[in-house]
Design an enzyme around this catalytic site. Structure first.
Site, mmCIF file in Angstrom:
data_model
loop_
_atom_site.group_PDB
_atom_site.id
_atom_site.type_symbol
_atom_site.label_atom_id
_atom_site.label_comp_id
_atom_site.label_asym_id
_atom_site.label_seq_id
_atom_site.Cartn_x
_atom_site.Cartn_y
_atom_site.Cartn_z
ATOM 1 N N THR A 43 0.883 -1.240 -0.142
ATOM 2 C CA THR A 43 0.018 0.093 -0.024
ATOM 3 C C THR A 43 0.891 1.325 -0.042
ATOM 4 O OG1 THR A 43 -0.032 0.404 2.411
ATOM 5 C CG2 THR A 43 -1.609 -1.380 1.738
ATOM 6 N N THR B 101 -8.851 -4.304 6.369
ATOM 7 C CA THR B 101 -7.524 -4.779 6.910
ATOM 8 C C THR B 101 -7.079 -5.200 8.120
ATOM 9 O OG1 THR B 101 -6.468 -3.494 4.983
ATOM 10 C CG2 THR B 101 -5.059 -4.204 6.673
ATOM 11 N N THR C 136 -1.041 -2.731 19.695
ATOM 12 C CA THR C 136 -0.585 -1.265 19.944
ATOM 13 C C THR C 136 -1.308 -0.913 21.535
ATOM 14 O OG1 THR C 136 -1.135 1.287 19.421
ATOM 15 C CG2 THR C 136 -2.697 -0.435 18.826
ATOM 16 N N ASP C 137 -0.484 -0.076 21.891
ATOM 17 C CA ASP C 137 -1.126 0.400 23.337
ATOM 18 C C ASP C 137 -2.349 1.096 23.204
ATOM 19 O OD1 ASP C 137 0.127 2.724 22.232
ATOM 20 O OD2 ASP C 137 1.316 3.208 23.989
ATOM 21 N N GLU C 138 -2.783 1.699 21.887
ATOM 22 C CA GLU C 138 -3.756 2.448 22.041
ATOM 23 C C GLU C 138 -5.202 1.825 22.069
ATOM 24 O OE1 GLU C 138 -4.199 5.225 18.502
ATOM 25 O OE2 GLU C 138 -1.888 5.589 18.453
ATOM 26 N N TYR D 211 -9.041 3.369 14.521
ATOM 27 C CA TYR D 211 -7.866 2.409 14.328
ATOM 28 C C TYR D 211 -7.696 1.705 15.443
ATOM 29 C CZ TYR D 211 -2.983 1.496 15.407
ATOM 30 O OH TYR D 211 -1.514 0.812 15.469
ATOM 31 N N LYS E 265 -7.884 -2.313 15.924
ATOM 32 C CA LYS E 265 -6.796 -3.183 16.503
ATOM 33 C C LYS E 265 -7.265 -3.987 17.608
ATOM 34 C CE LYS E 265 -2.947 -3.267 15.480
ATOM 35 N NZ LYS E 265 -2.003 -4.162 14.264
ATOM 36 N N ASN F 85 4.339 4.082 21.023
ATOM 37 C CA ASN F 85 4.916 4.753 19.738
ATOM 38 C C ASN F 85 6.378 4.393 19.224
ATOM 39 O OD1 ASN F 85 2.727 6.319 20.725
ATOM 40 N ND2 ASN F 85 3.062 7.600 18.906
HETATM 41 P P1 NAD Z 1 2.900 0.704 8.395
HETATM 42 O O1 NAD Z 1 2.045 1.554 7.775
HETATM 43 O O2 NAD Z 1 4.388 1.468 8.231
HETATM 44 O O3 NAD Z 1 3.281 -0.498 7.469
HETATM 45 C C1 NAD Z 1 1.938 -1.406 7.177
HETATM 46 C C2 NAD Z 1 2.432 -2.414 6.366
HETATM 47 O O4 NAD Z 1 1.432 -3.343 6.073
HETATM 48 C C3 NAD Z 1 2.752 -1.708 4.955
HETATM 49 O O5 NAD Z 1 3.938 -2.504 4.477
HETATM 50 C C4 NAD Z 1 1.707 -2.059 4.257
HETATM 51 O O6 NAD Z 1 2.040 -2.075 2.736
HETATM 52 C C5 NAD Z 1 1.096 -3.498 4.608
HETATM 53 N N1 NAD Z 1 -0.211 -3.418 4.469
HETATM 54 C C6 NAD Z 1 -1.331 -2.569 4.697
HETATM 55 N N2 NAD Z 1 -2.646 -3.299 4.509
HETATM 56 C C7 NAD Z 1 -2.328 -4.500 3.959
HETATM 57 C C8 NAD Z 1 -3.001 -5.511 3.277
HETATM 58 N N3 NAD Z 1 -4.455 -5.434 3.330
HETATM 59 N N4 NAD Z 1 -2.548 -6.624 3.057
HETATM 60 C C9 NAD Z 1 -1.108 -6.835 2.945
HETATM 61 N N5 NAD Z 1 -0.381 -5.857 3.687
HETATM 62 C C10 NAD Z 1 -0.963 -4.754 4.010
HETATM 63 O O7 NAD Z 1 2.851 0.242 9.943
HETATM 64 P P2 NAD Z 1 3.645 0.237 11.237
HETATM 65 O O8 NAD Z 1 4.030 1.346 11.960
HETATM 66 O O9 NAD Z 1 5.274 -0.588 10.746
HETATM 67 O O10 NAD Z 1 2.946 -0.740 11.922
HETATM 68 C C11 NAD Z 1 2.979 -2.141 11.760
HETATM 69 C C12 NAD Z 1 2.412 -2.952 13.057
HETATM 70 O O11 NAD Z 1 2.679 -2.519 14.363
HETATM 71 C C13 NAD Z 1 0.762 -2.563 12.896
HETATM 72 O O12 NAD Z 1 0.063 -3.527 13.161
HETATM 73 C C14 NAD Z 1 0.595 -1.287 13.723
HETATM 74 O O13 NAD Z 1 -0.721 -1.484 14.352
HETATM 75 C C15 NAD Z 1 1.600 -1.686 14.959
HETATM 76 N N6 NAD Z 1 2.091 -0.982 15.844
HETATM 77 C C16 NAD Z 1 2.632 0.342 15.204
HETATM 78 C C17 NAD Z 1 3.138 0.951 16.195
HETATM 79 C C18 NAD Z 1 3.857 2.394 15.631
HETATM 80 O O14 NAD Z 1 4.344 3.258 16.558
HETATM 81 N N7 NAD Z 1 4.034 2.733 14.167
HETATM 82 C C19 NAD Z 1 3.187 1.083 17.651
HETATM 83 C C20 NAD Z 1 2.606 0.034 18.027
HETATM 84 C C21 NAD Z 1 2.120 -1.194 17.093
HETATM 85 O O1 DAU Z 2 0.993 4.310 20.215
HETATM 86 C C1 DAU Z 2 1.270 3.425 19.443
HETATM 87 C C2 DAU Z 2 0.473 4.072 18.089
HETATM 88 O O2 DAU Z 2 1.514 5.166 17.719
HETATM 89 C C3 DAU Z 2 0.573 3.071 16.903
HETATM 90 O O3 DAU Z 2 -0.452 2.053 17.170
HETATM 91 C C4 DAU Z 2 0.176 3.980 15.609
HETATM 92 O O4 DAU Z 2 0.299 2.969 14.480
HETATM 93 C C5 DAU Z 2 1.141 4.926 15.091
HETATM 94 O O5 DAU Z 2 0.778 5.803 14.340
HETATM 95 C C6 DAU Z 2 1.272 5.554 16.617
HETATM 96 O O6 DAU Z 2 -0.286 6.575 16.825
HETATM 97 P P1 DAU Z 2 -0.030 8.101 17.120
HETATM 98 O O7 DAU Z 2 -1.416 8.820 17.070
HETATM 99 O O8 DAU Z 2 0.202 8.521 18.704
HETATM 100 O O9 DAU Z 2 1.267 8.683 16.687
HETATM 101 P P2 DAU Z 2 1.183 10.178 15.505
HETATM 102 O O10 DAU Z 2 2.643 10.025 15.110
HETATM 103 O O11 DAU Z 2 0.223 9.983 14.545
HETATM 104 O O12 DAU Z 2 1.061 11.262 16.426
HETATM 105 C C7 DAU Z 2 1.871 11.422 17.847
HETATM 106 C C8 DAU Z 2 1.126 12.623 18.586
HETATM 107 O O13 DAU Z 2 1.616 13.746 17.923
HETATM 108 C C9 DAU Z 2 -0.177 12.476 18.767
HETATM 109 O O14 DAU Z 2 -0.400 12.921 19.996
HETATM 110 C C10 DAU Z 2 -0.791 13.500 17.603
HETATM 111 C C11 DAU Z 2 0.223 14.405 17.345
HETATM 112 N N1 DAU Z 2 0.542 14.894 15.874
HETATM 113 C C12 DAU Z 2 0.336 14.073 15.061
HETATM 114 C C13 DAU Z 2 0.558 14.528 13.817
HETATM 115 C C14 DAU Z 2 0.588 13.603 12.585
HETATM 116 C C15 DAU Z 2 0.454 16.405 15.792
HETATM 117 O O15 DAU Z 2 0.338 17.160 16.822
HETATM 118 N N2 DAU Z 2 0.381 16.770 14.466
HETATM 119 C C16 DAU Z 2 0.545 16.116 13.348
HETATM 120 O O16 DAU Z 2 0.757 16.294 12.179
#
Ligand code: NAD
Ligand code: DAU
Length: 347
Positions: free
Chosen positions: A36, A100, A130-132, A155, A159, A184
């Protein structure tokens, strides 16, 4: 052992794939990803020719294809990261998250269950969450593994739903599973829709830094490689049917984090301190914005001996350096569709 890693072309997934491919030359690592907007095979250039690595382009919402792949490859274990992961996008298109994150997870659970047909010895389904899902904290307290689920965004609701299905498959069909709920992440290869890479990119291009609301929201930040190391540990040693929280012991209010980032970026770019801070703009708040996340990671620490290996100072420095030396990567991922997304989200 054949390990299927879903979402391996994304941010966290690519770090997990790299770790497993390099650490386990005797395991076959299959990276399944739909590519994606968030998936990028550039993230895995350094391992793509390794003999124990294969890429499978597939969508986890496509039940027939998923069943076919499980029948063909007979995966012993699944590490499931594929997801729609950005809260803001879930607010504009919740259904994509249900498809998804919920249906996709169910397809994987069914394919795994049907493949092994109760002969689950030595098998494992590892669901990354996720912790969310725990909702929001007030000014004090921490999320533990027994905190009740209370998701506030589409979201986190999707999850939470997928976590419940994984647990239910364990209870109902004896499917061997483990779940981790992480805070995060930040680090190399994170798509610039999330706070840290978005703001690094905007500072580089001298665009405004859109802080939601008053900026007094708190997140607990963990360096992505430390998350990947925790995933490896839980995969090998985590107890069946258990949940482990993973966090950075590293809480920051958004506004303080943004100011720190500005300071470090000014130093790196050879600018006067205070230059980037002038780009900070307070914008309309995110609806349903969770006030504070903070993880109690003592279970994984005590039971499995995990703790973050990198301080936030070191991790942020590595991250900034990486984005500054990979401007081509940034340029590629922010061309085309990203521009439309940005317009809609921040206009
Ligand atoms: P990301 O958005 O960077 O990557 C998601 C990946 O999944 C991408 O490569 C995308 O192509 C693939 N994908 C999406 N929809 C799909 C589908 N229908 N079929 C197959 N592949 C698909 O996400 P991330 O930040 O790397 O997060 C990965 C996992 O960790 C997620 O499950 C997220 O909920 C969890 N998580 C993320 C964070 C964070 O801070 N980013 C924290 C805690 C948990
Ligand atoms: O806690 C784990 C989660 O952390 C993961 O499960 C999610 O996949 C990941 O996206 C992340 O979620 P958040 O919503 O916490 O992350 P984000 O980077 O979007 O935002 C972090 C904080 O910053 C949140 O309080 C919103 C704020 N923010 C974010 C953006 C994109 C801003 O103030 N301005 C912005 O433009």
């Amino acid at each position: 052992m054949k390990i299927l890693i879903t979402g391996g072309a994304g941010f966290i997934g690519s770090h997990v794939v790299r770790l497993f491919v390099k650490k386990y030359p005797n395991y076959q690592i299959y990276n399944l990803d739909a590519l994606t907007y968030a998936g990028n095979l550039e993230n895995l250039k350094d391992v793509e020719d390794e003999p124990n690595y294969s890429f499978l382009k597939a969508d986890i919402t496509d039940e027939e294809t998923i069943n076919g792949l499980f029948k063909t490859y007979k995966f012993d274990a699944v590490i499931h990261l594929a997801a729609e992961s950005h809260v803001d996008r879930s607010i504009t298109d919740p259904l994509a998250f249900v498809k998804t994150n919920v249906i996709g997870t169910l397809n994987l659970l069914n394919a795994f269950k049907n493949l092994w047909n109760e002969n689950f010895k030595g098998k494992r389904f590892y669901h990354i969450s996720t912790d969310e899902v725990y909702g929001t904290l007030g000014e004090t307290g921490l999320f533990t593994e027994t905190t009740s689920y209370d998701p506030n965004s589409p979201y986190s609701a999707s999850k939470a739903s997928s976590d419940h299905f994984v647990r239910a498959y364990g209870e109902t069909y004896g499917l061997p599973y483990v779940i981790t709920n992480c805070s995060n992440n930040y680090g190399q290869n994170q798509f610039p829709e999330k706070l840290i890479p978005l703001f690094i990119n905007n500072i580089i291009s001298k665009k405004s830094l859109p802080v939601y609301g008053d900026g007094n929201y708190t997140r607990d930040w963990l360096y992505v490689v430390d998350h990947a190391l925790a995933i490896d540990l839980v995969f090998r040693k985590g107890k069946n049917a258990e949940t482990y929280n993973i966090g950075g012991f590293n809480e920051w209010k958004n506004i303080d984090l943004v100011k720190e980032l500005c300071k470090q970026m000014d130093a790196k770019l050879g600018q006067l301190e205070g230059t980037s801070e002038q780009l900070i703009t307070f914008v309309k708040d995110r609806p349903g914005h969770d006030l504070r996340y903070a993880i109690d990671a003592s279970k994984i620490n005590k039971e499995l001996g995990w703790s973050p290996s990198v301080t936030f100072e070191e991790g942020l420095k590595i991250t900034i350096d990486w984005y500054l030396s990979n401007t081509e990567w940034l340029k590629n991922v922010t061309s085309g569709a990203y521009q439309n997304y940005y317009e809609k989200q921040y206009s």
